[in-house]
Design an enzyme around this catalytic site. Structure first.
Site, PDB file in Angstrom:
ATOM      1  N   CYS A   1       0.887  -1.212  -0.062  1.00 38.27           N
ATOM      2  CA  CYS A   1       0.039  -0.034  -0.066  1.00 38.27           C
ATOM      3  C   CYS A   1       0.835   1.134   0.114  1.00 38.27           C
ATOM      4  CB  CYS A   1      -1.043   0.021   0.966  1.00 38.27           C
ATOM      5  SG  CYS A   1      -2.301   0.951   1.075  1.00 38.27           S
TER       6      CYS A   1
ATOM      7  N   ARG B   1     -11.973   6.043  -2.777  1.00 37.91           N
ATOM      8  CA  ARG B   1     -11.110   5.168  -2.309  1.00 37.91           C
ATOM      9  C   ARG B   1     -11.379   3.712  -3.148  1.00 37.91           C
ATOM     10  NH1 ARG B   1      -7.917   6.569   2.075  1.00 37.91           N
ATOM     11  NH2 ARG B   1      -7.109   4.502   2.349  1.00 37.91           N
TER      12      ARG B   1
ATOM     13  N   HIS C   1      -3.903  -6.179   1.635  1.00 42.26           N
ATOM     14  CA  HIS C   1      -3.811  -6.353   3.248  1.00 42.26           C
ATOM     15  C   HIS C   1      -4.533  -7.724   3.538  1.00 42.26           C
ATOM     16  CE1 HIS C   1      -2.569  -2.133   3.658  1.00 42.26           C
ATOM     17  NE2 HIS C   1      -3.570  -1.908   3.097  1.00 42.26           N
TER      18      HIS C   1
END
Lengths: 431, 274
Positions: free
Chosen positions: B112, B146, B208
């Protein structure tokens, strides 16, 4: 007034219909919100004792319950939203349950727990007189995206408060809201006695924004200082001759003591000179834990504790609180919207305290991910059963007579509570 | 009352007989850049390396501290914008070292925010261009929306499951190989079907979850090169029972694929619980 009565009639009808269907507590509020957007503002505008908002990531429900109990012990007539339904529509739904058809709320003070994002929407409709801000922790990041964003929501809420704000001295995100509070608004703090902080578990997230001006002013006379006497008791000292305790709460653990300190700090701001130490102590001692927050159920003669764990801070505190008392343990992890879809947070919790006793069963949609998490901390896991009903059956049947504990995420808790309700005839949700 | 996150307690001696060598894992910026459970990656690396028969040391690197010598494996995570700003200066100061390590074949996993900083540049929503390390030939542009959700990708190490949460949209340079192809999710940018970047032994990605515990093939790929760097010999893996990890991954791959499927049959099967 005519419009208010009409809205209440429709809202009450929606509430009755929702109850018949056994449905969610927020639906009637949603109906009213659509039908009469000014309803909430009109209903809460004139309360002489004020409109008190509680927000933050962890402890809202428990702290609200404590504050309401303390205020009622002082003779206040309090309207609150006790179901943990902490959006504006939840507040309206609660109101429909208690307001008479005439439309006059039988209360002098409103104490409302609000979800961080919805607290702002609420404040737009009803500017709060008081706010109690608890903490900022990573929680459901797929909704709020970032901790800093959550802190900014609380800051904007604090900027709209009219009379007084009570802040958590030990949470750097909350403490940094101090400079944003408008002149003329009273500021009070609650916090742990700095002399006792060492040796307590780490409770709050590190705020990694620019370090300038991080340290808040030290606690001073009139602020609520918690002195835990672990494992069970605590005192709260205001530094001006007002000292509470020692008090032991029904809900164990440091987190509950901090919540009680926050509630007492806000109660004192609200009742002022009429603050009564004995009544406050008694109200705290007599309080039952909130639904799913350390609630103990009698399961065939053995105690079964349901412990809600919704983020790393809450899980860490729960393990610190309960982990050293060995009981049969189950962990139920769901990843629905209300739980947070991303279970990465489980890796920010240390499960080492469960190593000795092991975990009897993991369950929920992410049962195998939880078992895997425990494996990486070398915690033995006896069984994995993703289906909650099958998991609960197995957990209850294989270990008859033993005290048990279930750590669970929000929707897993709701489902387990429903199953336990059928099995053992518990009280209804939120009552 | 605030704790600085760290996985240094995961270090320790070999748990599979005599040590095959010492692997030193560096977790870069655990305070600023490990908001999404990234510590779990470091924990998984240490746990597995010890069971493969290696001694493991885990070091945290904080901004401003001297760069640790003899790094065999680097792990960096995601952060908030504020955290990212705080590590940029330190990254710039250590840029030459990091580029040399990457060129020498030291394996790295950058998730990320750190993936973005390992690229050529990050262009903010306002158009400001922030230079990156240029170890991966990628460029990231800030977006207002996002990209959030469950992800399934096909990588050289097999199918990988994770969770993404990023506002930056990353595009690969002409010669840059992606880490994986997207089956479900947005990946680098939501449009070209790529996820992450892979160059030498450096993986950058948006996964993640954290990504390594449930995808041990990726963890062992990194550990394998770390073992080579550390010992000068080929990786000598030990036997690890990955039954729980395999269950977690395959079940989640199945769920995510079903949830994302528009096919009526899947919806029906979901409804009736098949």
């Amino acid at each position: 007034m005519l419009r208010t009565r009409a809205t209440i009639a429709v809202g009450k009808a929606a509430r009755a219909a929702a109850r018949l269907r056994g449905g969610g507590s927020a639906l009637p509020g949603l109906v009213v919100e659509r039908l009469d957007p000014g309803f909430l503002t009109r209903m809460l505008a004139d309360l002489p004792g004020g409109v008190v908002v509680l927000s933050g990531t962890n402890g809202k429900t428990t702290t609200t319950k404590m504050l309401v109990a303390v205020l009622r012990a002082h003779g206040r007539r309090v309207f609150t939203n006790p179901t943990g339904s902490n959006f504006t529509r939840g507040v309206i739904s609660s109101m429909l349950g208690v307001v008479p058809a005439s439309g006059r709320l039988d209360a002098d003070t409103a104490v409302l727990e609000l979800d961080e994002a919805h607290a702002l929407r609420f404040a737009d409709a009803v500017p709060p007189t008081h706010a109690l801000l608890l903490n900022v922790a990573r929680d459901q990041l797929d909704r709020f995206a970032e901790i800093d964003a959550t802190a900014a929501l609380l800051r904007r809420l604090a900027e709209q408060v009219r009379t007084a704000v009570v802040l958590n001295h030990d949470d750097s995100f909350v403490a940094r809201i101090r400079p944003s509070i408008p002149a003329g608004v009273q500021v009070r703090w609650f916090g742990i006695d700095p002399a006792l902080v060492d040796g307590l578990p780490s409770l709050y997230e590190a705020d990694v924004r620019d370090d300038a001006g991080v340290e808040p002013e030290p606690l001073s006379s009139g602020d609520a200082m918690l002195r835990p006497r672990l494992p069970d008791a605590f005192t709260v000292s205001f530094g001006d001759g007002v000292d509470l305790g020692p008090v032991t709460l029904a809900q164990p653990g440091l987190a509950a003591m901090i919540n009680a300190t926050a509630a007492v700090a806000m109660a004192r701001v609200l009742v002022g000179d009429r603050f009564d130490i004995r009544k406050t102590e008694q109200a705290l001692r007599e309080l039952e834990p909130a639904f799913g927050r350390g609630e103990v159920i009698d399961a065939d003669g053995a105690p079964l504790e349901l412990v809600l764990v919704k983020n790393p801070a809450a899980f860490t505190v729960a393990l610190g609180t309960y982990g050293h008392r060995p009981v049969a343990t189950m962990v139920a992890i769901n990843d629905n919207d209300a739980d947070g879809e991303d279970v990465s947070w489980l890796y920010d919790v240390s499960f080492a305290s469960l190593r000795a006793g092991g975990v009897a069963l993991t369950s929920g949609q992410r049962a195998y991910d939880m078992a895997l998490r425990l494996q990486y901390d070398d915690v033995p896991v006896t069984a994995v059963e993703p289906d909650l009903e099958a998991g609960l059956d197995r957990f209850l049947e294989e270990l008859p007579g033993r005290p048990r504990r279930i750590f669970c995420t929000y929707t897993a808790m709701m489902e387990l509570r429903r199953l336990l309700q059928t099995r053992y005839g518990l009280a209804n949700f939120g009552e | 009352m605030t704790g600085i996150p760290s996985a240094t307690d995961a270090a320790g001696p070999s748990l599979a007989g005599p040590s095959k060598g010492l692997i030193r894992i560096i977790h870069v910026y655990p305070r600023e850049m490990s908001i999404y459970g990234d510590l779990g990656n470091t924990r998984a690396l240490a746990w597995r390396a010890r069971r493969h028969g290696y001694d493991v040391e885990v070091l945290d690197h904080h901004p401003g501290a001297p760069w640790p010598r003899d790094a065999h494996l680097l792990m960096g995570g995601g952060g908030q914008d504020s955290g990212q700003a705080r590590v940029e200066e330190d990254l710039a100061a250590n840029a030459a070292t990091l580029r040399a390590l990457a060129a020498d074949g030291v394996p790295m996993l950058m998730i990320c925010g750190m993936y973005q900083l390992f690229g050529n540049a990050f262009v903010t929503v306002e158009g400001l261009e922030l230079p990156g390390l240029g170890i991966l030939d990628v460029t990231t542009r800030g977006r207002t929306h996002r990209m959030i959700g469950r992800v399934v990708v096909d990588s050289p190490m097999g199918v990988v499951v994770g969770y993404e949460n990023h506002s930056g949209a990353t595009t690969l340079g002409p010669g840059q190989q992606p880490f994986a192809r997207v089956r479900v999710g947005h990946g680098n940018n939501g449009s070209d079907g790529t996820e992450g970047a892979l160059r030498d032994h450096v993986i950058g990605c948006y996964l993640h979850g954290p990504v390594l515990p449930a995808n041990p093939a990726v963890a062992d790929w990194l550990i394998g090169y770390a073992a080579q760097v550390a010992t000068g010999r080929d990786f000598e893996p030990g036997p690890i029972d990955d039954a729980v990890a395999d269950q977690a991954r395959t079940r989640q791959v199945h769920r995510v694929t079903e949830l994302a499927s528009p096919r009526p049959l899947s919806r029906w099967r979901r409804k009736v619980g098949l």
